[in-house]
Design a protein around this motif. Sequence first.
Motif, PDB file in Angstrom:
ATOM      1  N   VAL A  22      43.233  43.331  52.155  1.00 28.98           N
ATOM      2  CA  VAL A  22      43.534  42.388  51.375  1.00 28.98           C
ATOM      3  C   VAL A  22      44.377  41.309  51.870  1.00 28.98           C
ATOM      4  O   VAL A  22      44.056  39.939  51.626  1.00 28.98           O
ATOM      5  CB  VAL A  22      43.898  42.982  49.994  1.00 28.98           C
ATOM      6  CG1 VAL A  22      44.382  42.125  49.058  1.00 28.98           C
ATOM      7  CG2 VAL A  22      42.930  43.821  49.326  1.00 28.98           C
ATOM      8  N   GLU A  26      43.517  37.192  52.816  1.00 31.41           N
ATOM      9  CA  GLU A  26      44.036  36.086  52.099  1.00 31.41           C
ATOM     10  C   GLU A  26      44.854  35.264  53.340  1.00 31.41           C
ATOM     11  O   GLU A  26      44.739  33.874  53.197  1.00 31.41           O
ATOM     12  CB  GLU A  26      45.359  36.742  51.174  1.00 31.41           C
ATOM     13  CG  GLU A  26      46.464  35.622  50.897  1.00 31.41           C
ATOM     14  CD  GLU A  26      45.819  34.832  49.685  1.00 31.41           C
ATOM     15  OE1 GLU A  26      46.249  33.694  49.249  1.00 31.41           O
ATOM     16  OE2 GLU A  26      44.579  35.384  49.048  1.00 31.41           O
ATOM     17  N   GLU A  85      34.897  40.181  49.913  1.00 29.70           N
ATOM     18  CA  GLU A  85      35.277  39.275  49.117  1.00 29.70           C
ATOM     19  C   GLU A  85      35.445  39.531  47.467  1.00 29.70           C
ATOM     20  O   GLU A  85      36.291  39.049  46.850  1.00 29.70           O
ATOM     21  CB  GLU A  85      34.515  38.074  49.328  1.00 29.70           C
ATOM     22  CG  GLU A  85      34.740  37.419  50.791  1.00 29.70           C
ATOM     23  CD  GLU A  85      33.732  36.394  51.274  1.00 29.70           C
ATOM     24  OE1 GLU A  85      32.720  36.069  50.297  1.00 29.70           O
ATOM     25  OE2 GLU A  85      33.737  35.668  52.157  1.00 29.70           O
ATOM     26  N   PHE A  88      38.394  41.885  47.174  1.00 34.37           N
ATOM     27  CA  PHE A  88      39.429  41.098  47.072  1.00 34.37           C
ATOM     28  C   PHE A  88      39.663  40.117  45.885  1.00 34.37           C
ATOM     29  O   PHE A  88      40.978  40.322  45.392  1.00 34.37           O
ATOM     30  CB  PHE A  88      39.438  39.911  48.257  1.00 34.37           C
ATOM     31  CG  PHE A  88      40.514  39.076  48.485  1.00 34.37           C
ATOM     32  CD1 PHE A  88      41.848  39.352  48.806  1.00 34.37           C
ATOM     33  CD2 PHE A  88      40.485  37.567  47.998  1.00 34.37           C
ATOM     34  CE1 PHE A  88      42.851  38.301  48.841  1.00 34.37           C
ATOM     35  CE2 PHE A  88      41.208  36.691  48.082  1.00 34.37           C
ATOM     36  CZ  PHE A  88      42.438  36.874  48.371  1.00 34.37           C
ATOM     37  N   ARG A  92      43.318  41.381  43.834  1.00 34.22           N
ATOM     38  CA  ARG A  92      44.429  40.490  44.559  1.00 34.22           C
ATOM     39  C   ARG A  92      45.549  40.401  43.509  1.00 34.22           C
ATOM     40  O   ARG A  92      46.709  40.471  44.003  1.00 34.22           O
ATOM     41  CB  ARG A  92      43.961  39.088  44.826  1.00 34.22           C
ATOM     42  CG  ARG A  92      43.197  38.156  43.974  1.00 34.22           C
ATOM     43  CD  ARG A  92      43.016  37.045  44.385  1.00 34.22           C
ATOM     44  NE  ARG A  92      44.054  36.108  45.062  1.00 34.22           N
ATOM     45  CZ  ARG A  92      43.922  34.967  45.489  1.00 34.22           C
ATOM     46  NH1 ARG A  92      42.803  34.408  45.266  1.00 34.22           N
ATOM     47  NH2 ARG A  92      44.731  34.179  45.987  1.00 34.22           N
TER      48      ARG A  92
END
Length: 117
Positions: A22, A26, A85, A88, A92
């Motif tokens: 993660v 980012e 993705e 994530f 997040r």
Amino acid sequence: MNPRPTALFAALANDLRLRCLVLLLEHQELCVCELTYAIGAAQPHVSRHLAQLREAGLVSDRREGLWVYYRVHAELPAWVRRVLEETFAGVRGQSPFSEDEQALRTMPNRPSAPRCA
């Protein structure tokens, strides 16, 4: 480059490996010391999990002086990239991922400085 589905989901099933992924999604690329600081785990423990991610084909690394930098592997198949993705996007803002991000933002002496924390 085509990671096995079982390797991908085994990597995602481990808390520390998922937290590393993660952060890498980012920030594109992070030093081991940044991941260690953000997650709050011992460097050998983080490095071992990063090695497992590398062996699974999910991340790649590069050395620059004393530092080792990791990033999500650039040649991942589209289906793997989509899984990462979506994962994530889903996690997040949740704990511990949001705390990891906050810790990284406040890390003193990031690798761009002369010495890592």
